[in-house]
Write a protein that holds these residues in place. Sequence first.
Motif, PDB file in Angstrom:
ATOM      1  N   GLY A  32       6.684-115.242 -37.771  1.00 54.86           N
ATOM      2  CA  GLY A  32       7.810-114.399 -37.683  1.00 54.86           C
ATOM      3  C   GLY A  32       8.326-113.608 -36.968  1.00 54.86           C
ATOM      4  N   ALA A  33      10.077-113.751 -36.334  1.00 50.28           N
ATOM      5  CA  ALA A  33      10.849-112.212 -36.096  1.00 50.28           C
ATOM      6  C   ALA A  33      12.008-111.711 -36.222  1.00 50.28           C
ATOM      7  CB  ALA A  33      10.065-112.320 -34.358  1.00 50.28           C
ATOM      8  N   SER A  34      11.941-110.926 -36.184  1.00 45.91           N
ATOM      9  CA  SER A  34      13.816-110.429 -36.649  1.00 45.91           C
ATOM     10  C   SER A  34      14.487-109.336 -35.739  1.00 45.91           C
ATOM     11  CB  SER A  34      13.467-109.213 -37.911  1.00 45.91           C
ATOM     12  OG  SER A  34      12.526-110.357 -38.850  1.00 45.91           O
ATOM     13  N   TRP A  35      15.530-109.228 -35.789  1.00 43.54           N
ATOM     14  CA  TRP A  35      16.128-107.870 -35.431  1.00 43.54           C
ATOM     15  C   TRP A  35      16.546-107.106 -36.498  1.00 43.54           C
ATOM     16  CZ3 TRP A  35      16.592-107.822 -29.957  1.00 43.54           C
ATOM     17  CH2 TRP A  35      16.575-109.234 -29.728  1.00 43.54           C
ATOM     18  N   TYR A  36      16.168-105.979 -35.748  1.00 44.33           N
ATOM     19  CA  TYR A  36      16.631-105.188 -36.838  1.00 44.33           C
ATOM     20  C   TYR A  36      18.105-104.293 -35.541  1.00 44.33           C
ATOM     21  CZ  TYR A  36      13.222-105.168 -40.084  1.00 44.33           C
ATOM     22  OH  TYR A  36      12.638-105.550 -41.456  1.00 44.33           O
ATOM     23  N   ARG A  37      18.482-103.166 -37.072  1.00 50.91           N
ATOM     24  CA  ARG A  37      19.888-101.896 -35.514  1.00 50.91           C
ATOM     25  C   ARG A  37      20.165-100.879 -36.465  1.00 50.91           C
ATOM     26  NH1 ARG A  37      25.364-105.591 -37.487  1.00 50.91           N
ATOM     27  NH2 ARG A  37      25.587-104.497 -39.579  1.00 50.91           N
ATOM     28  N   GLN A  38      20.340 -99.935 -35.637  1.00 48.44           N
ATOM     29  CA  GLN A  38      20.069 -98.768 -36.749  1.00 48.44           C
ATOM     30  C   GLN A  38      21.658 -98.098 -35.774  1.00 48.44           C
ATOM     31  OE1 GLN A  38      16.377 -95.629 -36.149  1.00 48.44           O
ATOM     32  NE2 GLN A  38      16.971 -94.890 -38.002  1.00 48.44           N
ATOM     33  N   ALA A  39      22.101 -97.590 -36.562  1.00 43.31           N
ATOM     34  CA  ALA A  39      23.463 -96.475 -35.809  1.00 43.31           C
ATOM     35  C   ALA A  39      23.407 -95.299 -36.274  1.00 43.31           C
ATOM     36  CB  ALA A  39      25.027 -97.467 -37.385  1.00 43.31           C
ATOM     37  N   GLU A  43      20.067 -95.779 -41.559  1.00 43.55           N
ATOM     38  CA  GLU A  43      18.719 -95.998 -41.823  1.00 43.55           C
ATOM     39  C   GLU A  43      18.608 -97.556 -40.704  1.00 43.55           C
ATOM     40  OE1 GLU A  43      16.781 -94.389 -46.217  1.00 43.55           O
ATOM     41  OE2 GLU A  43      16.812 -96.831 -45.343  1.00 43.55           O
ATOM     42  N   ARG A  44      17.153 -97.881 -40.282  1.00 42.95           N
ATOM     43  CA  ARG A  44      17.265 -99.151 -40.253  1.00 42.95           C
ATOM     44  C   ARG A  44      17.604 -99.949 -40.440  1.00 42.95           C
ATOM     45  NH1 ARG A  44      12.678 -99.412 -35.148  1.00 42.95           N
ATOM     46  NH2 ARG A  44      13.682 -97.479 -34.950  1.00 42.95           N
ATOM     47  N   GLU A  45      17.963-101.460 -40.491  1.00 47.88           N
ATOM     48  CA  GLU A  45      19.034-102.306 -40.964  1.00 47.88           C
ATOM     49  C   GLU A  45      18.055-103.639 -40.388  1.00 47.88           C
ATOM     50  OE1 GLU A  45      22.396-102.518 -42.417  1.00 47.88           O
ATOM     51  OE2 GLU A  45      23.458-103.119 -40.541  1.00 47.88           O
ATOM     52  N   LEU A  46      17.948-104.418 -41.100  1.00 48.63           N
ATOM     53  CA  LEU A  46      17.545-105.953 -40.737  1.00 48.63           C
ATOM     54  C   LEU A  46      18.825-106.247 -40.420  1.00 48.63           C
ATOM     55  CD1 LEU A  46      15.477-108.124 -41.107  1.00 48.63           C
ATOM     56  CD2 LEU A  46      16.221-108.647 -42.966  1.00 48.63           C
ATOM     57  N   VAL A  47      18.604-107.518 -40.186  1.00 51.03           N
ATOM     58  CA  VAL A  47      19.982-107.551 -38.792  1.00 51.03           C
ATOM     59  C   VAL A  47      20.018-109.517 -39.098  1.00 51.03           C
ATOM     60  CG1 VAL A  47      21.477-108.517 -37.572  1.00 51.03           C
ATOM     61  CG2 VAL A  47      20.637-106.190 -37.464  1.00 51.03           C
ATOM     62  N   ALA A  48      18.834-109.830 -38.453  1.00 51.63           N
ATOM     63  CA  ALA A  48      18.574-111.371 -38.958  1.00 51.63           C
ATOM     64  C   ALA A  48      16.599-111.614 -38.307  1.00 51.63           C
ATOM     65  CB  ALA A  48      19.293-112.309 -37.798  1.00 51.63           C
ATOM     66  N   SER A  49      16.855-112.113 -38.923  1.00 49.35           N
ATOM     67  CA  SER A  49      14.959-113.315 -39.404  1.00 49.35           C
ATOM     68  C   SER A  49      14.811-114.603 -38.595  1.00 49.35           C
ATOM     69  CB  SER A  49      14.027-112.265 -40.421  1.00 49.35           C
ATOM     70  OG  SER A  49      14.792-112.953 -41.766  1.00 49.35           O
ATOM     71  N   ILE A  50      13.787-115.257 -38.026  1.00 50.53           N
ATOM     72  CA  ILE A  50      13.365-116.064 -38.363  1.00 50.53           C
ATOM     73  C   ILE A  50      11.826-116.557 -38.205  1.00 50.53           C
ATOM     74  CG2 ILE A  50      13.392-115.604 -35.854  1.00 50.53           C
ATOM     75  CD1 ILE A  50      14.483-118.639 -35.712  1.00 50.53           C
ATOM     76  N   SER A  51      11.681-117.387 -39.034  1.00 45.13           N
ATOM     77  CA  SER A  51      10.710-117.490 -39.492  1.00 45.13           C
ATOM     78  C   SER A  51       9.547-118.653 -38.464  1.00 45.13           C
ATOM     79  CB  SER A  51       9.887-118.891 -41.072  1.00 45.13           C
ATOM     80  OG  SER A  51      10.803-119.770 -40.528  1.00 45.13           O
ATOM     81  N   SER A  52       8.748-118.371 -38.690  1.00 45.18           N
ATOM     82  CA  SER A  52       7.324-119.066 -37.776  1.00 45.18           C
ATOM     83  C   SER A  52       7.818-120.577 -37.346  1.00 45.18           C
ATOM     84  CB  SER A  52       6.063-119.280 -37.836  1.00 45.18           C
ATOM     85  OG  SER A  52       5.448-119.712 -39.387  1.00 45.18           O
TER      86      SER A  52
END
Length: 111
Positions: A32-39, A43-52
Amino acid sequence: VQLVESGGGLVQAGGSLKLSCVASVNIFTIYGASWYRQAPGKERELVASISSGHSTNYADSVKGRFTISRNSANRLSLQMISLKPEDTAVYYCYCRDLGSWGQGTQVTVSS
């Protein structure tokens, strides 16, 4: 494994951007993988994730506006529409199982 993001830029509020993450090896059908963002100042925050498989999850703040996709075994994307100034941040691609982060791509949304 190396992750390289691209697709960031400057866009007006209401606009769209599509971010891409390319992996140096074909990992996205395995992990799986994710997109995070940090303004700035946050703090860095989870935006979206997708499983395998095909399961996806989104932060409440982006539901209905962002879509995470696995485009191929080594390419992940984040389609962002109806962008808001509060979406301004550096966006990172992340594979938790491998502990790999990309270098980030800047998204700036002007009001």
